[in-house]
Scaffold this motif. Structure first.
Motif, PDB file in Angstrom:
ATOM      1  N   PHE A 106       0.792  -1.227   0.000  1.00  0.00           N
ATOM      2  CA  PHE A 106       0.000   0.000   0.000  1.00  0.00           C
ATOM      3  C   PHE A 106       0.830   1.285   0.000  1.00  0.00           C
ATOM      4  CE2 PHE A 106      -2.642  -3.278   2.042  1.00  0.00           C
ATOM      5  CZ  PHE A 106      -3.737  -3.262   1.192  1.00  0.00           C
ATOM      6  N   GLY A 107       2.148   1.172   0.167  1.00  0.00           N
ATOM      7  CA  GLY A 107       2.989   2.361   0.167  1.00  0.00           C
ATOM      8  C   GLY A 107       3.092   2.996   1.540  1.00  0.00           C
ATOM      9  N   PRO A 108       3.629   4.233   1.600  1.00  0.00           N
ATOM     10  CA  PRO A 108       3.846   4.912   2.879  1.00  0.00           C
ATOM     11  C   PRO A 108       2.558   5.043   3.694  1.00  0.00           C
ATOM     12  CG  PRO A 108       4.949   6.078   1.102  1.00  0.00           C
ATOM     13  CD  PRO A 108       4.091   5.042   0.457  1.00  0.00           C
ATOM     14  N   MET A 109       2.721   4.986   5.016  1.00  0.00           N
ATOM     15  CA  MET A 109       1.574   5.087   5.911  1.00  0.00           C
ATOM     16  C   MET A 109       1.331   6.535   6.323  1.00  0.00           C
ATOM     17  SD  MET A 109       2.062   1.930   8.535  1.00  0.00           S
ATOM     18  CE  MET A 109       1.614   0.258   8.046  1.00  0.00           C
ATOM     19  N   PRO A 110       0.090   6.894   6.647  1.00  0.00           N
ATOM     20  CA  PRO A 110      -0.168   8.210   7.233  1.00  0.00           C
ATOM     21  C   PRO A 110       0.572   8.334   8.564  1.00  0.00           C
ATOM     22  CG  PRO A 110      -2.208   7.159   6.510  1.00  0.00           C
ATOM     23  CD  PRO A 110      -1.140   6.120   6.427  1.00  0.00           C
ATOM     24  N   PRO A 111       1.054   9.517   8.897  1.00  0.00           N
ATOM     25  CA  PRO A 111       1.840   9.679  10.121  1.00  0.00           C
ATOM     26  C   PRO A 111       1.114   9.224  11.382  1.00  0.00           C
ATOM     27  CG  PRO A 111       2.039  11.622   8.735  1.00  0.00           C
ATOM     28  CD  PRO A 111       0.992  10.763   8.114  1.00  0.00           C
ATOM     29  N   ASP A 112      -0.205   9.475  11.468  1.00  0.00           N
ATOM     30  CA  ASP A 112      -0.906   9.101  12.695  1.00  0.00           C
ATOM     31  C   ASP A 112      -0.952   7.587  12.870  1.00  0.00           C
ATOM     32  OD1 ASP A 112      -2.582   8.864  10.489  1.00  0.00           O
ATOM     33  OD2 ASP A 112      -4.392   9.470  11.569  1.00  0.00           O
ATOM     34  N   TYR A 113      -1.116   6.856  11.749  1.00  0.00           N
ATOM     35  CA  TYR A 113      -1.160   5.398  11.821  1.00  0.00           C
ATOM     36  C   TYR A 113       0.212   4.845  12.185  1.00  0.00           C
ATOM     37  CZ  TYR A 113      -2.707   0.680  10.604  1.00  0.00           C
ATOM     38  OH  TYR A 113      -3.047  -0.655  10.644  1.00  0.00           O
ATOM     39  N   ALA A 114       1.254   5.365  11.542  1.00  0.00           N
ATOM     40  CA  ALA A 114       2.617   4.924  11.857  1.00  0.00           C
ATOM     41  C   ALA A 114       2.968   5.236  13.298  1.00  0.00           C
ATOM     42  CB  ALA A 114       3.604   5.592  10.907  1.00  0.00           C
ATOM     43  N   ALA A 115       2.512   6.384  13.789  1.00  0.00           N
ATOM     44  CA  ALA A 115       2.808   6.773  15.169  1.00  0.00           C
ATOM     45  C   ALA A 115       2.177   5.808  16.155  1.00  0.00           C
ATOM     46  CB  ALA A 115       2.318   8.194  15.431  1.00  0.00           C
ATOM     47  N   ARG A 116       0.959   5.365  15.865  1.00  0.00           N
ATOM     48  CA  ARG A 116       0.305   4.413  16.766  1.00  0.00           C
ATOM     49  C   ARG A 116       1.055   3.083  16.794  1.00  0.00           C
ATOM     50  NH1 ARG A 116      -2.946  -0.486  17.281  1.00  0.00           N
ATOM     51  NH2 ARG A 116      -3.941  -0.132  15.270  1.00  0.00           N
ATOM     52  N   ILE A 117       1.504   2.651  15.613  1.00  0.00           N
ATOM     53  CA  ILE A 117       2.299   1.422  15.558  1.00  0.00           C
ATOM     54  C   ILE A 117       3.580   1.582  16.368  1.00  0.00           C
ATOM     55  CG2 ILE A 117       3.674  -0.034  14.008  1.00  0.00           C
ATOM     56  CD1 ILE A 117       1.522   0.484  11.870  1.00  0.00           C
ATOM     57  N   GLY A 118       4.252   2.726  16.195  1.00  0.00           N
ATOM     58  CA  GLY A 118       5.495   2.960  16.916  1.00  0.00           C
ATOM     59  C   GLY A 118       5.293   2.962  18.419  1.00  0.00           C
ATOM     60  N   ALA A 119       4.222   3.590  18.890  1.00  0.00           N
ATOM     61  CA  ALA A 119       3.955   3.641  20.327  1.00  0.00           C
ATOM     62  C   ALA A 119       3.680   2.249  20.877  1.00  0.00           C
ATOM     63  CB  ALA A 119       2.785   4.575  20.606  1.00  0.00           C
ATOM     64  N   ASP A 120       2.876   1.458  20.151  1.00  0.00           N
ATOM     65  CA  ASP A 120       2.563   0.108  20.615  1.00  0.00           C
ATOM     66  C   ASP A 120       3.820  -0.757  20.687  1.00  0.00           C
ATOM     67  OD1 ASP A 120      -0.053   0.881  20.746  1.00  0.00           O
ATOM     68  OD2 ASP A 120      -0.758  -0.343  19.058  1.00  0.00           O
ATOM     69  N   VAL A 121       4.663  -0.670  19.651  1.00  0.00           N
ATOM     70  CA  VAL A 121       5.891  -1.467  19.655  1.00  0.00           C
ATOM     71  C   VAL A 121       6.825  -1.018  20.770  1.00  0.00           C
ATOM     72  CG1 VAL A 121       7.977  -2.049  18.350  1.00  0.00           C
ATOM     73  CG2 VAL A 121       5.754  -2.034  17.202  1.00  0.00           C
ATOM     74  N   LEU A 122       6.936   0.290  20.974  1.00  0.00           N
ATOM     75  CA  LEU A 122       7.849   0.788  21.997  1.00  0.00           C
ATOM     76  C   LEU A 122       7.371   0.397  23.395  1.00  0.00           C
ATOM     77  CD1 LEU A 122      10.389   2.224  22.680  1.00  0.00           C
ATOM     78  CD2 LEU A 122       9.238   4.427  22.398  1.00  0.00           C
ATOM     79  N   GLU A 123       6.075   0.365  23.608  1.00  0.00           N
ATOM     80  CA  GLU A 123       5.574  -0.096  24.901  1.00  0.00           C
ATOM     81  C   GLU A 123       5.890  -1.574  25.110  1.00  0.00           C
ATOM     82  OE1 GLU A 123       1.452   0.928  25.003  1.00  0.00           O
ATOM     83  OE2 GLU A 123       1.830   2.940  25.800  1.00  0.00           O
ATOM     84  N   ALA A 124       5.764  -2.370  24.048  1.00  0.00           N
ATOM     85  CA  ALA A 124       6.120  -3.788  24.159  1.00  0.00           C
ATOM     86  C   ALA A 124       7.611  -3.952  24.432  1.00  0.00           C
ATOM     87  CB  ALA A 124       5.730  -4.517  22.875  1.00  0.00           C
ATOM     88  N   LEU A 125       8.417  -3.170  23.740  1.00  0.00           N
ATOM     89  CA  LEU A 125       9.866  -3.225  23.978  1.00  0.00           C
ATOM     90  C   LEU A 125      10.207  -2.832  25.410  1.00  0.00           C
ATOM     91  CD1 LEU A 125      11.336  -1.719  20.678  1.00  0.00           C
ATOM     92  CD2 LEU A 125      11.729  -4.026  21.553  1.00  0.00           C
ATOM     93  N   PRO A 259       4.713   9.133  24.718  1.00  0.00           N
ATOM     94  CA  PRO A 259       3.689  10.189  24.691  1.00  0.00           C
ATOM     95  C   PRO A 259       3.732  11.028  23.414  1.00  0.00           C
ATOM     96  CG  PRO A 259       4.772  10.121  26.826  1.00  0.00           C
ATOM     97  CD  PRO A 259       5.552   9.221  25.932  1.00  0.00           C
ATOM     98  N   ALA A 260       4.938  11.261  22.894  1.00  0.00           N
ATOM     99  CA  ALA A 260       5.050  12.022  21.648  1.00  0.00           C
ATOM    100  C   ALA A 260       4.387  11.267  20.498  1.00  0.00           C
ATOM    101  CB  ALA A 260       6.518  12.302  21.338  1.00  0.00           C
ATOM    102  N   LEU A 261       4.625   9.965  20.434  1.00  0.00           N
ATOM    103  CA  LEU A 261       4.005   9.152  19.385  1.00  0.00           C
ATOM    104  C   LEU A 261       2.481   9.116  19.551  1.00  0.00           C
ATOM    105  CD1 LEU A 261       6.586   6.215  19.361  1.00  0.00           C
ATOM    106  CD2 LEU A 261       6.111   7.723  17.420  1.00  0.00           C
ATOM    107  N   ARG A 262       2.020   9.009  20.800  1.00  0.00           N
ATOM    108  CA  ARG A 262       0.574   8.979  21.038  1.00  0.00           C
ATOM    109  C   ARG A 262      -0.086  10.296  20.628  1.00  0.00           C
ATOM    110  NH1 ARG A 262      -0.606   3.826  21.077  1.00  0.00           N
ATOM    111  NH2 ARG A 262       0.262   2.636  22.823  1.00  0.00           N
ATOM    112  N   GLN A 263       0.627  11.388  20.831  1.00  0.00           N
ATOM    113  CA  GLN A 263       0.043  12.682  20.470  1.00  0.00           C
ATOM    114  C   GLN A 263      -0.113  12.801  18.953  1.00  0.00           C
ATOM    115  OE1 GLN A 263       1.221  16.057  22.786  1.00  0.00           O
ATOM    116  NE2 GLN A 263       1.195  17.457  21.030  1.00  0.00           N
ATOM    117  N   VAL A 264       0.899  12.346  18.209  1.00  0.00           N
ATOM    118  CA  VAL A 264       0.785  12.369  16.744  1.00  0.00           C
ATOM    119  C   VAL A 264      -0.288  11.378  16.287  1.00  0.00           C
ATOM    120  CG1 VAL A 264       2.005  11.952  14.575  1.00  0.00           C
ATOM    121  CG2 VAL A 264       3.185  13.099  16.452  1.00  0.00           C
ATOM    122  N   ALA A 265      -0.375  10.216  16.959  1.00  0.00           N
ATOM    123  CA  ALA A 265      -1.388   9.228  16.604  1.00  0.00           C
ATOM    124  C   ALA A 265      -2.799   9.782  16.785  1.00  0.00           C
ATOM    125  CB  ALA A 265      -1.204   7.968  17.452  1.00  0.00           C
ATOM    126  N   ALA A 266      -2.971  10.707  17.739  1.00  0.00           N
ATOM    127  CA  ALA A 266      -4.281  11.310  17.988  1.00  0.00           C
ATOM    128  C   ALA A 266      -4.567  12.471  17.049  1.00  0.00           C
ATOM    129  CB  ALA A 266      -4.361  11.772  19.443  1.00  0.00           C
TER     130      ALA A 266
END
Length: 500
Positions: A106-125, A259-266
């Motif tokens: 599908f190509g590049p992701m919207p920033p808010d969607y990518a940010a949510r993925i990043g926050a979820d992965v970072l919390e798991a890490l 929190p920065a990633l969550r803010q962009v995700a919102a």
């Protein structure tokens, strides 16, 4: 195996996929009446007993590491079974696709969607890091996006627990080129900040559709060590740049990044990052003996582990080129760094090109040891690049028949110091996997019974390549000689694929 039952309760249904050294099966847990995923550890031909033992240990370590982690963002491990002389990991079945597959389709992701993925992965890490564990292979292919909306970090198979000795040999690196933090490339064990760097590189791919550092594996490694991270567009750009800072201490704390990633995700803007979180100049590449020498050489041989195991790693696409039609300098099929590693010298020789009726060839001899390579053709073809895949198959089969026909040879290699012909006996010709579309190997042993030469023949599309590693030095064992020829063959195959 095809299908069967493990531990009397897990019924294997069908393969779901394969990668690295493992195969994943769809299975049914008949006791609990649920579908599960079963990861089968498969070992390639040509591994030494030590490497096989390390592979099993790593699989068990994956089970131990993963079983202790409880988080929605970490794939759950249900059971470990040892049957058919190898381990099987029974895990929850995830339905969906990886981040790598999603971006590819599908190509590049919207920033808010990518940010949510990043926050979820970072919390798991962060959960793993709190238990003293690094993941060490965070990349788009190991981030799974489920149909239910979960973001799951998979493959803790090369996780490293703080204080636990690594199973790899000193100086070797594991991970995926382009997603390994600079400090780990320099030989340091790394830490949580190293996983953060890898997540930054993963998010760069998510928002741009491309890797931060592209090219061959060797080029990606050199770029990571010598070039600042590229700037990603959009609101996540500054944070991704900070996460990929060259120095670990310059990267943001997860308590700031999440929190920065969550803010962009919102849908909000990226908040102001703390002072000091800015790109740093790339550090000079230190000459750390075999560590950096191996890294520079190994890019096509970096350790790749999807299911555990210390394996010679190649980062290559699973697809095979239709054909190779552009003539190449065969001396470029094994790099100077790789030759240095194979010959155990910090002053690798330059390739000595040549040609005969069989095809163009190249040799890299030093005193007592040498590597040789030839791209072959049949007698009816002008050059190897004019071969057809069908012709290459016939040539490959003919070579196999030839070598099976004779078991006694007179062998010499004047350039490495063996001027007089040595009576040598061939070991049985055997089929091998792990290089080319089809391959066979054999060795030559001298009058004392020691193996002095190992030969690998493989076919890739319309090319047939023969590779030889020879040594009359006392130190290498028979297994060392066999493994060196296999590694040389794998390196040349990677070079061919990179050039396709």
């Amino acid at each position: 195996m095809s299908t069967g039952r493990l531990a009397g309760r897990y019924s294997l249904q069908r393969p779901l996929g394969a990668g690295g050294m493992g195969k994943v099966w769809l299975a049914r847990d008949e006791m609990l009446d649920r579908d599960v995923a079963v990861k089968e550890l498969t070992l390639p031909e040509g591994m030494s007993p030590k490497e096989r033992a390390d592979s099993v240990k790593r699989a068990v370590r994956e089970a131990q590491a993963t079983a202790r982690l409880r988080h929605p963002g970490i794939v759950a491990l249900h059971d470990v079974v040892v049957e058919y002389e190898r381990p099987w990991l029974v895990m929850e079945l995830l339905r969906g696709r990886t981040l790598a597959d999603t971006v590819r389709e599908f190509g590049p992701m919207p920033p808010d969607y990518a940010a949510r993925i990043g926050a979820d992965v970072l919390e798991a890490l962060s959960v793993a890091h709190a238990q003293g564990m690094q993941h060490r292979d965070v990349k788009p292919g190991n981030v799974f996006l489920t149909e239910s909306g979960r973001v799951v970090l998979t493959d803790f198979g090369i996780a490293r627990q703080e204080g636990q000795a690594t199973l790899t040999e000193q100086g070797l690196m594991i991970g995926s080129p382009g997603f390994i933090a600079p400090e780990r490339l320099e030989g340091h064990p790394g830490g949580p900040a190293s996983d953060l760097w890898s997540l930054g590189a993963t998010l760069y791919t998510a928002v741009t559709g491309a890797a931060a550092y592209e090219g061959s594996a060797a080029q990606r490694i050199r770029a990571t060590l010598t070039q600042p991270p590229p700037a990603a567009p959009g609101p996540l750009g500054p944070l991704i740049t900070a996460m990929m800072a060259q120095h670990p201490e310059a990267r943001p704390d997860p308590r700031v990044a999440v929190p920065a990633l969550r803010q962009v995700a919102a849908g909000g803007p990226l908040p102001q990052l703390p002072a000091g979180l800015e790109p740093t100049a790339p550090r000079p590449v230190k000459k750390r003996g075999r560590v950096v020498v191996w890294i520079a050489a190994a890019a096509a041989l970096v350790v790749a582990v999807a299911t555990g195991g210390f394996f010679v790693l190649r980062s290559m696409d699973s697809g095979v080129p239709a054909s190779f039609t552009v003539p190449m300098d065969v001396c470029t099929l094994i790099s100077q760094e790789e030759v240095g590693l194979l010959l155990r010298t910090q002053k690798p020789p330059k390739g000595q090109p040549g040609s005969d009726d069989v095809g163009p060839k190249c040799g890299w001899p030093i005193s007592q040891s040498g590597v040789g390579l030839q791209v072959q053709k049949d007698s009816d073809t002008v050059d190897p690049w004019s071969m057809t895949p069908a012709g290459a198959r016939r040539l490959f089969q003919g070579q196999q028949r030839y070598w099976k026909k004779y078991d006694q040879f007179d062998w010499n290699w004047p350039e490495i110091g063996v001027k007089d012909k040595m009576k040598s006996k061939r070991t049985p010709v055997r089929q091998i996997t792990g290089v080319g579309e089809e391959a066979f190997a054999f060795e030559l042993a001298g009058p004392d019974g020691r193996v002095h030469s190992a030969h690998v023949y493989y076919r890739l599309a319309n090319l047939v390549v023969s590779v030889e590693y020879s040594t009359v030095a006392d130190r290498p064992t028979d297994e060392d000689v066999k493994q060196s020829a296999l590694k040389a063959a794998q390196a040349s195959e990677q070079a061919l694929r990179d050039a396709a």
